[in-house]
Design a protein around this motif. Structure first.
Motif, PDB file in Angstrom:
ATOM      1  N   GLY A   1      -6.903  18.422  -3.037  1.00  0.00           N
ATOM      2  CA  GLY A   1      -5.945  18.830  -2.021  1.00  0.00           C
ATOM      3  C   GLY A   1      -5.415  17.675  -1.195  1.00  0.00           C
ATOM      4  O   GLY A   1      -4.834  17.884  -0.125  1.00  0.00           O
ATOM      5  N   LEU A   2      -5.548  16.444  -1.691  1.00  0.00           N
ATOM      6  CA  LEU A   2      -5.158  15.254  -0.926  1.00  0.00           C
ATOM      7  C   LEU A   2      -3.885  14.603  -1.468  1.00  0.00           C
ATOM      8  O   LEU A   2      -3.424  13.607  -0.905  1.00  0.00           O
ATOM      9  CB  LEU A   2      -6.303  14.241  -0.926  1.00  0.00           C
ATOM     10  CG  LEU A   2      -7.628  14.757  -0.353  1.00  0.00           C
ATOM     11  CD1 LEU A   2      -8.720  13.713  -0.516  1.00  0.00           C
ATOM     12  CD2 LEU A   2      -7.461  15.147   1.112  1.00  0.00           C
ATOM     13  N   ALA A   3      -3.341  15.126  -2.556  1.00  0.00           N
ATOM     14  CA  ALA A   3      -2.080  14.645  -3.114  1.00  0.00           C
ATOM     15  C   ALA A   3      -1.219  15.843  -3.449  1.00  0.00           C
ATOM     16  O   ALA A   3      -1.720  16.885  -3.866  1.00  0.00           O
ATOM     17  CB  ALA A   3      -2.321  13.797  -4.365  1.00  0.00           C
TER      18      ALA A   3
ATOM     19  N   GLY B   1       0.828  -1.199   0.000  1.00  0.00           N
ATOM     20  CA  GLY B   1       0.000   0.000   0.000  1.00  0.00           C
ATOM     21  C   GLY B   1       0.864   1.251   0.000  1.00  0.00           C
ATOM     22  O   GLY B   1       2.064   1.210   0.272  1.00  0.00           O
ATOM     23  N   PHE B   2       0.220   2.387  -0.298  1.00  0.00           N
ATOM     24  CA  PHE B   2       0.941   3.656  -0.400  1.00  0.00           C
ATOM     25  C   PHE B   2       0.136   4.732   0.306  1.00  0.00           C
ATOM     26  O   PHE B   2      -1.062   4.897   0.059  1.00  0.00           O
ATOM     27  CB  PHE B   2       1.144   4.029  -1.868  1.00  0.00           C
ATOM     28  CG  PHE B   2       1.629   5.435  -2.090  1.00  0.00           C
ATOM     29  CD1 PHE B   2       2.819   5.871  -1.531  1.00  0.00           C
ATOM     30  CD2 PHE B   2       0.896   6.321  -2.869  1.00  0.00           C
ATOM     31  CE1 PHE B   2       3.268   7.171  -1.735  1.00  0.00           C
ATOM     32  CE2 PHE B   2       1.336   7.623  -3.081  1.00  0.00           C
ATOM     33  CZ  PHE B   2       2.532   8.046  -2.512  1.00  0.00           C
TER      34      PHE B   2
ATOM     35  N   LEU C   1       0.750  11.702  -0.259  1.00  0.00           N
ATOM     36  CA  LEU C   1      -0.687  11.773  -0.018  1.00  0.00           C
ATOM     37  C   LEU C   1      -0.956  12.324   1.373  1.00  0.00           C
ATOM     38  O   LEU C   1      -0.175  12.093   2.302  1.00  0.00           O
ATOM     39  CB  LEU C   1      -1.328  10.391  -0.167  1.00  0.00           C
ATOM     40  CG  LEU C   1      -1.163   9.710  -1.525  1.00  0.00           C
ATOM     41  CD1 LEU C   1      -1.891   8.370  -1.538  1.00  0.00           C
ATOM     42  CD2 LEU C   1      -1.667  10.602  -2.644  1.00  0.00           C
ATOM     43  N   SER C   2      -2.059  13.029   1.505  1.00  0.00           N
ATOM     44  CA  SER C   2      -2.452  13.627   2.778  1.00  0.00           C
ATOM     45  C   SER C   2      -3.746  12.989   3.269  1.00  0.00           C
ATOM     46  O   SER C   2      -4.809  13.207   2.688  1.00  0.00           O
ATOM     47  CB  SER C   2      -2.644  15.137   2.610  1.00  0.00           C
ATOM     48  OG  SER C   2      -3.076  15.731   3.819  1.00  0.00           O
ATOM     49  N   GLY C   3      -3.655  12.185   4.317  1.00  0.00           N
ATOM     50  CA  GLY C   3      -4.841  11.577   4.909  1.00  0.00           C
ATOM     51  C   GLY C   3      -5.409  10.418   4.127  1.00  0.00           C
ATOM     52  O   GLY C   3      -6.466   9.898   4.494  1.00  0.00           O
ATOM     53  N   VAL C   4      -4.738   9.983   3.057  1.00  0.00           N
ATOM     54  CA  VAL C   4      -5.266   8.945   2.162  1.00  0.00           C
ATOM     55  C   VAL C   4      -4.226   7.844   1.988  1.00  0.00           C
ATOM     56  O   VAL C   4      -3.042   8.128   1.781  1.00  0.00           O
ATOM     57  CB  VAL C   4      -5.615   9.520   0.778  1.00  0.00           C
ATOM     58  CG1 VAL C   4      -6.174   8.432  -0.136  1.00  0.00           C
ATOM     59  CG2 VAL C   4      -6.611  10.663   0.903  1.00  0.00           C
TER      60      VAL C   4
END
Length: 267
Positions: free
Chosen positions: A104-106, A60-61, A120-123
């Motif tokens: 805004g999540l990458a 996973g990443f 990634l932010s939060g994902v």
């Protein structure tokens, strides 16, 4: 320990996602898949003849404290099996990461290789099958053999994960028992997959722990995108809703353009 037993025993021993990812890449439990990704890494696609293929199972990443998990199907033979990172180096990833960036999540809209600076932010992005399958079609038996990796990944994410977006019906079928193994109650009859479907699962241990909301979304495959079954706007709507539900800040509203043909060399 036999190769067939490796996922069950190794996943259970992993105390962190970093440890789990390190064990995933050592797995050789499915002979057909091992033979396929080895062949793909050896023969290569002409456009990537200068690449040193990853040629292993793909972990996973994303951050270990993610609030949102995005779960696909399996690595592509000349995508993640080449780059070593989920949804990196193929057209499906072009659209997925561009959409996450638009929310805004990458940190950037493109994903080309492991060292390209993407964060990634939060994902966290992962899959129920960690090896590239022939014709992008793992068997039910391969899915089930691989399940301990996803179940343990979700269990380790349990303190923070609040939403899961599943891309496609195959992934949906794989995720439900993995969520059950990770500590959530799955209702009977089991929720059916559909684009935009959402259902909330509560913790199985007498309500201890937070619930998780499951979202269905058509897979970001080139076939779905090219036929219009999944549009960039449809993907963005599901991801934005899931991110908001998970408590993540979503910004940079706007349309996401589909990737141009041949943008990542994945036909």
């Amino acid at each position: 320990m036999s190769e067939a037993d490796f996922p069950v025993r190794s996943a259970a021993r992993a105390r962190t996602l970093v440890e789990l990812d390190g064990q995933v890449v050592r797995c050789r439990a499915c002979p057909r898949l091992v033979a396929w990704w080895e062949e793909a890494a050896r023969i290569k696609r002409p456009a990537f003849r200068d690449w040193e293929y990853w040629g292993r199972p793909v972990p996973g990443f994303g951050p270990v404290d993610a609030a949102l998990a995005v779960i696909g199907l399996a690595p592509a033979a000349h995508g993640a099996n080449r780059t070593g990172r989920m949804f990196t180096g193929d057209r499906a990833g072009d659209l997925l990461y561009a959409t996450l960036h638009g929310l805004g999540l990458a940190s950037q809209p493109t994903a080309t290789r492991q060292d390209d600076g993407l964060a990634l932010s939060g994902v966290r992005v992962t899959a129920p099958v960690r090896c590239a399958p022939p014709q992008n079609r793992p068997t039910p038996g391969e899915r089930d053999t691989c399940r301990p990796w996803l179940a343990r990944e979700l269990e380790l994410l349990r303190p923070t994960v609040r939403c899961v977006v599943v891309l496609g019906a195959f992934g949906w079928q794989a995720v439900l028992p993995a969520l059950e193994s990770a500590g959530w109650q799955v209702p009977r009859p089991r929720p059916r997959f559909g684009h935009g479907v959402r259902t909330t699962l509560v913790a199985a241990d007498d309500g201890a722990g937070a619930p998780v909301t499951l979202f269905g979304c058509y897979h970001v495959s080139q076939r779905n995108v090219f036929t219009g079954r999944l549009t960039p706007a449809m993907l963005r709507e599901v991801l934005a809703t899931a991110a908001h539900t998970a408590g993540l800040a979503v910004d940079r509203p706007g349309a996401v353009e589909p990737p141009p043909p041949g943008s990542a060399g994945q036909p």
